[in-house]
Motif scaffolding. Sequence first.
Motif, mmCIF file in Angstrom:
data_model
loop_
_atom_site.group_PDB
_atom_site.id
_atom_site.type_symbol
_atom_site.label_atom_id
_atom_site.label_comp_id
_atom_site.label_asym_id
_atom_site.label_seq_id
_atom_site.Cartn_x
_atom_site.Cartn_y
_atom_site.Cartn_z
ATOM 1 N N SER A 1 1.801 83.485 43.901
ATOM 2 C CA SER A 1 1.105 82.364 44.512
ATOM 3 C C SER A 1 0.317 82.878 45.704
ATOM 4 O O SER A 1 0.879 83.495 46.612
ATOM 5 N N SER B 1 -3.230 82.238 48.512
ATOM 6 C CA SER B 1 -4.319 81.418 49.038
ATOM 7 C C SER B 1 -5.613 82.055 48.556
ATOM 8 O O SER B 1 -5.940 83.181 48.934
ATOM 9 N N SER C 1 -6.009 75.850 47.178
ATOM 10 C CA SER C 1 -4.794 76.663 47.325
ATOM 11 C C SER C 1 -4.574 77.185 48.739
ATOM 12 O O SER C 1 -3.600 77.887 48.981
ATOM 13 N N GLN D 1 -3.269 77.745 52.151
ATOM 14 C CA GLN D 1 -2.090 77.361 52.931
ATOM 15 C C GLN D 1 -1.893 78.423 54.017
ATOM 16 O O GLN D 1 -1.128 79.358 53.856
ATOM 17 N N LYS E 1 2.480 83.877 52.547
ATOM 18 C CA LYS E 1 1.775 83.781 51.275
ATOM 19 C C LYS E 1 0.578 84.722 51.273
ATOM 20 O O LYS E 1 -0.285 84.629 52.144
#
Length: 448
Positions: free
Chosen positions: A88, A90, A106, A108, A168
């Motif tokens: 996952s 960004s 996406s 974050q 992330k």
Amino acid sequence: MKAEQQYIDLFNQCEAMICAHSVDALNAPRTKAFAHFEQTGFPSKKVEKYRYTDVSKYFAPDYGLNLKRLDIPVNPYEVFKCDVPNMSTSLYFVVNDSFDTHDNPSAQLPEGVIFCSLKEAAQQHAELVKKYYATLADTSKDSITAFNTMFAQDGVFMYVPKNIIIDKPIQLINILRADVDFMVNRRVLIVLEEGAQAKLLVCDHAMDEVNFLSTQVIEVFVGDNACFDLYELEETHESTIRYSNLYVKQQANSNVLLNGITLRNGTTRNTTEVSLEGRGAEINLCGMTIADKDEHVDYNTFIEHKVSDCTSNELFKYVLDEQAVGAFSGKVLVREGAQRTNSQQTNSNICVTREARMYTQPQLEIYADDVKCSHGATVGQLDEKALFYMQQRGISLKEARLLLMFAFVNEVIDKIRMEALKDRLHLLVEKRFRGELNKCQGCAICGK
């Protein structure tokens, strides 16, 4: 007419237009960069640093440039699907050399982190960009850097404040898109303050089958105790030419991992220069190339140990098939007073055919006496005894060759500090060796 003259004329004719469609921070160094480029021109193969790549030949054709910054009619969030299980990120895009401004579903990012267009950042955070932009990338020392500084009008800005940890990973997709032969010139400016941590994955893709030439200059500033990973994955096509210059400055106890992987390309020239300026800094610099046909990949690296108690680890591996050409020139400089330096440099290469060519030049220059430094390079073919041994146990010659090549490059992949990316690259590399990786898997752009 020499290749550089058309760009000298172009800049003289279009300087006002270039500046009008950019911002002050990017415009400020243009005049100096132009003077350096006009003085030196493109480097010939007589210049040691560029002896394995003929720069003028690749810049000689007439490419289109988007100096007026016209919009490119594509929304990458609708057509690009990077389906990597368990990863996952960004996700952001640069289309040619313009940061994509569509809504990012996406993103974050923690409060205070900036990831945006370099042009936008220069308008909203002028002093911050001005403090760092074009301070590491010296236009007097490299004409590709000077060329890029002359023409770059946008790019990417990444800023991570003090002690902020981005859990992330950030993924940046560079998409080449054009209907005619096209040139792009992009900049990337990355700043991690003290104690910050971040991972950035940059992927290069080509949407169209025209000839592309891209220049890219990346400047990375890593503060005390900061940790930064930069992964670059090149998966384009045989009509792309890429020049990328990466400059990194590290402060005390910082930790940086740079890992560049070329799976498919045309001609690639990557320059990486790292300056270790604070005690306890550590750099891990890795690269892996798989090339066939007439593909050409040239890495030139320079690591400078300026102070004591720093560590550098360098590992590059090439697998060259058919008429592919690879080059690696790596220099480690240990300055006077940089005691207790620990530096290791390794370049290992396999030429699968007799027509493939590999040029390697590892170098150490040491001016301190209390150091632990080593370097080495090998160029060879697949182990015939190992191939025979595996065939005796029922493994076909084709499969045995694949297993040996996969095991050879695995060491570079295993340096990656993102498990999902590591797993995906194991799959992509296997597909590349099997001749099955013509386009990116799961990508609506590349899979069209």
